[in-house]
Design a protein around this motif. Structure first.
Motif, short mmCIF file in Angstrom:
data_model
loop_
_atom_site.label_atom_id
_atom_site.label_comp_id
_atom_site.label_asym_id
_atom_site.label_seq_id
_atom_site.Cartn_x
_atom_site.Cartn_y
_atom_site.Cartn_z
N ALA A 113 18.79 46.82 85.49
CA ALA A 113 19.88 46.76 84.51
C ALA A 113 20.36 48.14 84.10
N VAL A 117 24.67 47.17 80.37
CA VAL A 117 24.33 45.78 80.68
C VAL A 117 23.08 45.36 79.92
N VAL A 129 18.01 42.31 86.57
CA VAL A 129 19.16 41.48 86.20
C VAL A 129 19.80 40.94 87.48
N ARG A 131 23.12 40.33 89.47
CA ARG A 131 24.48 40.88 89.55
C ARG A 131 25.28 40.07 90.56
N TRP A 150 26.71 39.57 84.99
CA TRP A 150 25.33 39.98 84.88
C TRP A 150 24.55 38.93 84.10
N GLU A 228 25.60 35.49 79.59
CA GLU A 228 26.27 36.18 80.70
C GLU A 228 27.12 37.31 80.15
#
Length: 250
Positions: A113, A117, A129, A131, A150, A228
């Protein structure tokens, strides 16, 4: 059957209803808008109010008058379909994108991340995370927007399709809800004029540094947690519609 309910000018309520049909794709370019007489009868408003509805839609660049035919939708593709618009489209039509638009998922993977984010998702910087990158096109294969979504990497176990480059037909928010029971109850949006970064420019087939509309979206569940976080870039001259109540604003 639509009806007038909110304490705002009736013509604006009708305008919103028709505008949202256009944004969701329920009404598309070339489709006929109800006449002033039909609007007056359906909504129970005065003829002058119905005429004002049609005039407002024309002033917003959503329709135009055709002699001998009536008022038809004509946006010329100049709408930016925001996160809110996609939510409305899903609810009204069962489809994320309006007719003539489609998306390609460019990548889907676990990655550390980045700072921004991590802050948005409420996790540690560098934590895993998901993506997902997608680009949206018109029917003639012209790219109009590109975006990255994300998700907390912990969702990979319960929502594995987030790591697939196949399209999630019902949309990521609905899919996460189905898999986890967590419902996105609010969306927070930021917009800014910006310049296309290298990856965005490649996806949109424009020069790096070209003007774009940049957006950030946070989909939040009932506990206030961000399900999100998304970032997107869209071509210029594509309009976004917002309404707000000035009551109590000083």
């Amino acid at each position: 059957m639509p009806s007038i309910e909110r304490a705002e000018p009736p013509y604006l309520q009708v305008v919103r209803h028709i505008r949202e049909q256009i944004q969701s794709g329920a009404l598309k370019d070339g489709d006929l808008i109800p006449s002033a007489r039909e609007i007056s009868r359906t909504w129970g408003v005065a003829s002058a109010t119905a005429v004002k509805v049609l005039a407002t839609l024309r002033s917003e660049g959503l329709t135009h008058a055709v002699s001998g035919v009536g008022t038809v939708v004509q946006t010329r593709g100049a709408l930016h379909h925001s996160a809110r618009d996609r939510t409305i489209a899903t609810r009204r039509t069962g489809k994320i994108y309006p007719p003539g638009h489609y998306a390609k998922i460019r990548s889907a993977a676990l990655t550390p991340a980045p700072s921004l984010v991590a802050d948005a998702l409420g996790i540690e910087e560098g934590a895993p995370v998901i993506r997902r990158q997608r680009t949206t096109y018109t029917s003639d294969d012209t790219p109009v927007s590109t975006s990255v979504s994300w998700f907390d990497g912990a969702l990979a176990a319960s929502a594995p399709l987030l790591l697939s480059t196949d399209r999630i037909v019902q949309g990521t928010a609905k899919y996460v809800e189905e898999q986890t029971g967590r419902l996105a109850v609010a969306t927070y949006v930021q917009h800014a004029a910006s310049s296309a970064r290298n990856e965005e420019a490649q996806e949109l087939e424009i020069s790096e540094g070209s003007p774009v509309l940049a957006s950030r979206n946070r989909f939040v569940d009932g506990e206030g947690a961000v399900l999100e976080y998304g970032e997107s870039a869209a071509l210029p001259d594509h309009w976004v519609f917002y309404e707000y109540d000035n009551e109590g604003v000083e």
